[in-house]
Design a protein around this motif. Structure first.
Motif, mmCIF file in Angstrom:
data_model
loop_
_atom_site.group_PDB
_atom_site.id
_atom_site.type_symbol
_atom_site.label_atom_id
_atom_site.label_comp_id
_atom_site.label_asym_id
_atom_site.label_seq_id
_atom_site.Cartn_x
_atom_site.Cartn_y
_atom_site.Cartn_z
ATOM 1 N N UNK A 453 74.961 79.456 57.414
ATOM 2 C CA UNK A 453 74.260 78.786 56.315
ATOM 3 C C UNK A 453 73.569 77.493 56.742
ATOM 4 N N UNK A 454 74.070 76.876 57.807
ATOM 5 C CA UNK A 454 73.570 75.553 58.204
ATOM 6 C C UNK A 454 72.227 75.606 58.917
ATOM 7 N N UNK A 455 71.831 76.790 59.433
ATOM 8 C CA UNK A 455 70.562 76.841 60.142
ATOM 9 C C UNK A 455 70.519 75.788 61.232
ATOM 10 N N UNK A 456 69.487 74.955 61.212
ATOM 11 C CA UNK A 456 69.318 73.928 62.235
ATOM 12 C C UNK A 456 69.866 72.567 61.865
ATOM 13 N N UNK A 457 70.767 72.502 60.874
ATOM 14 C CA UNK A 457 71.240 71.201 60.390
ATOM 15 C C UNK A 457 71.965 70.410 61.480
ATOM 16 N N UNK A 458 72.775 71.079 62.284
ATOM 17 C CA UNK A 458 73.559 70.403 63.322
ATOM 18 C C UNK A 458 73.068 70.820 64.706
ATOM 19 N N UNK A 459 73.423 70.047 65.714
ATOM 20 C CA UNK A 459 73.110 70.408 67.090
ATOM 21 C C UNK A 459 73.938 71.639 67.484
ATOM 22 N N UNK A 460 73.467 72.427 68.473
ATOM 23 C CA UNK A 460 74.142 73.688 68.784
ATOM 24 C C UNK A 460 75.641 73.578 69.050
#
Length: 491
Positions: A453-460
């Motif tokens: 759900x977070x997509x690109x919100x956080x770093x990998x």
């Protein structure tokens, strides 16, 4: 409108255009008339020119500077982080180079497909040499004096470096090699044999895709030379391939791509067409496809359910029951093809490609010597010789598409999947009972809630650490493989 609002409006338009360009690529792989290849090259080059112009638009720099002073929430700050990184990278690559690469890789894909069908590496080598040269130029422009390969890798796994990955892969290799040898010294289970109708394979693949949560109303399943996933949001398309003698190729390619597709379908709807509206990296993306395919799809519990579905569709499989079917699905066997490799040997295929493409980009290996280098390394790693180019250097689509830096994310995704599997099983102690009933809802729901759900919100790496409660390492993957195959082979 605030500077941030203006910037995001512009980004959403760019994102929508990028989806259109992606659809051209999907069509090229699945339905495009063969005679349209040259025209499609020009269409893709034109789209890339438009996208490059938008990604380097000077207004983005002005908006970024103004928006930096605005009060933004976590999502807004993450959007700016991605946009700033993309803007800086795009401005380092000359527009002509970006357009030339798009045109060349479209042509190179066609040449690769024909060369692969003809088992003729010499027919592909000249255009591959052109691709390598342009990727060296692109990498040098992006690196701005730094490591050229790392600059290319950053497109697929932001923040990673080849040195770090080589250290992780070096830790994987000894235990993988030891496990591989121990297993191959044991008697092998019987493989699945017979002829399996290819239309029936596709029917079963669609059923399995839905079982894993893929929403067909927002996607479709087609056939291509090399399975892939394209799109995001409400239009996420997957492909697979069929072989009348090997239904597992179709089924597990489908499950693999469903993992990618479910990630894209599950990203928060408000992120659509923005940098947050897609998987954060290919390593995290691959973690989803690999855990769907392997830890879930090849588990004893799920293969018991799959055995029943296959017997309903194909009749008696001549395999001796669900336990023998499980052993056949997970059979360790020598083979040439990465996408068909078993879990124990898969990463050895990836490490071969990782080392060769690093050497190509560095100039330590030239395309003219690539086939010989591949064959030599393969014989060293796997103990037998490559029989033909389509089983060797021509088997993968990635280099024709200019995807240098992509291959290592496959093994990184396996590592991440090992970590996620450990956390998932701790959260769902009755997981095997659910899988045995063909119920993937809680398993895929946990992945959706904790990763997708977070997509690109956080770093990998932060995404994986947040989901697992600890920093990612190779240990959970190795422990899982040794436990699984130790039990299967009586080690």
């Amino acid at each position: 409108m605030s500077a941030y609002d203006e910037l995001m409006s512009f980004e959403r338009e760019t994102g929508a255009l990028a989806q259109v360009a992606g659809r051209l690529g999907w069509d090229q792989e699945t339905m495009m008339p063969r005679g349209a290849a040259d025209q499609r090259s020009e269409e893709l080059a034109a789209m890339e020119s438009v996208l490059h112009a938008r990604r380097t638009d000077p207004r983005i720099g002005d908006w970024l500077e103004a928006a930096a002073g605005e009060a933004l929430d976590e999502e807004g700050a993450a959007q700016l982080r991605h946009i700033r990184r993309s803007y800086e990278r795009a401005n380092r690559v000359p527009a002509k180079l970006a357009s030339d690469l798009a045109r060349l890789t479209s042509r190179a894909h066609r040449v690769w497909a024909e060369a692969r069908a003809d088992d003729d590496f010499a027919a592909f080598a000249p255009v591959l040499a052109e691709v390598v040269q342009l990727k060296r130029e692109e990498g040098a422009a992006l690196a701005a004096g730094g490591d050229v390969y790392d600059a290319l890798l950053d497109d697929y796994e932001p923040g990673a470096s080849a040195v770090q990955l080589a250290e992780m892969f070096g830790a994987l290799r000894p235990r993988l090699v030891a496990l591989r040898q121990a297993v191959l010294d044991k008697p092998q289970p019987a493989p699945l044999e017979g002829t399996f109708d290819e239309q029936a394979q596709m029917k079963l693949s669609r059923m399995v895709a839905k079982t894993f949560g893929y929403e067909m109303a927002r996607g479709r399943l087609d056939k291509s030379v090399h399975p892939f996933t394209a799109g995001s949001g409400d239009d996420v398309r997957i492909t697979t391939r069929t072989n009348a003698l090997d239904p597992f190729n179709c089924l597990y390619s489908t499950i693999h791509e469903v993992g990618h597709a479910c990630y894209e379908q599950a990203i928060r709807g408000g992120y659509r067409f923005t940098p947050l509206g897609q998987g954060v990296s290919m390593g995290v993306h691959e973690s989803q496809s690999r855990i769907y395919e392997n830890q879930l799809g090849r588990s004893r519990a799920f293969t018991g359910w799959l055995y029943e579905r296959m017997t309903e569709l194909f009749g008696d499989l001549g395999i001796g029951g669900a336990e023998a079917f499980y052993a056949a699905v997970n059979r360790i066997h020598n083979g040439y093809i990465r996408t068909e490799a078993d879990e124990v040997q898969y990463n050895l295929h990836v490490l071969l490609r990782f080392d060769l493409e690093r050497a190509l980009i560095a100039g330590d290996l030239e395309v003219a010597d690539l086939e010989a280098a591949w064959n030599e390394r393969f014989a060293k790693d796997f103990g037998f010789a490559v029989d033909k180019p389509s089983d060797g250097v021509l088997q993968d689509v990635h280099w024709s598409a200019g995807l240098f830096g992509y291959f290592p994310t496959y093994s990184l995704g396996n590592v991440y999947a090992g970590c996620l599997n450990k956390a998932l099983r701790a959260a769902e102690p009755d997981l095997d009972a659910q899988l045995a009933a063909g119920d993937l809802e809680k398993a895929t729901g946990w992945l959706r809630d904790n990763v997708q759900q977070y997509g690109g919100l956080y770093e990998p790496r932060a995404v994986i650490e947040k989901a697992c409660g600890e920093a990612p390492s190779e240990a959970p993957l190795l422990d899982y493989l040794e436990a699984k195959f130790g039990a299967l082979y009586g080690l």
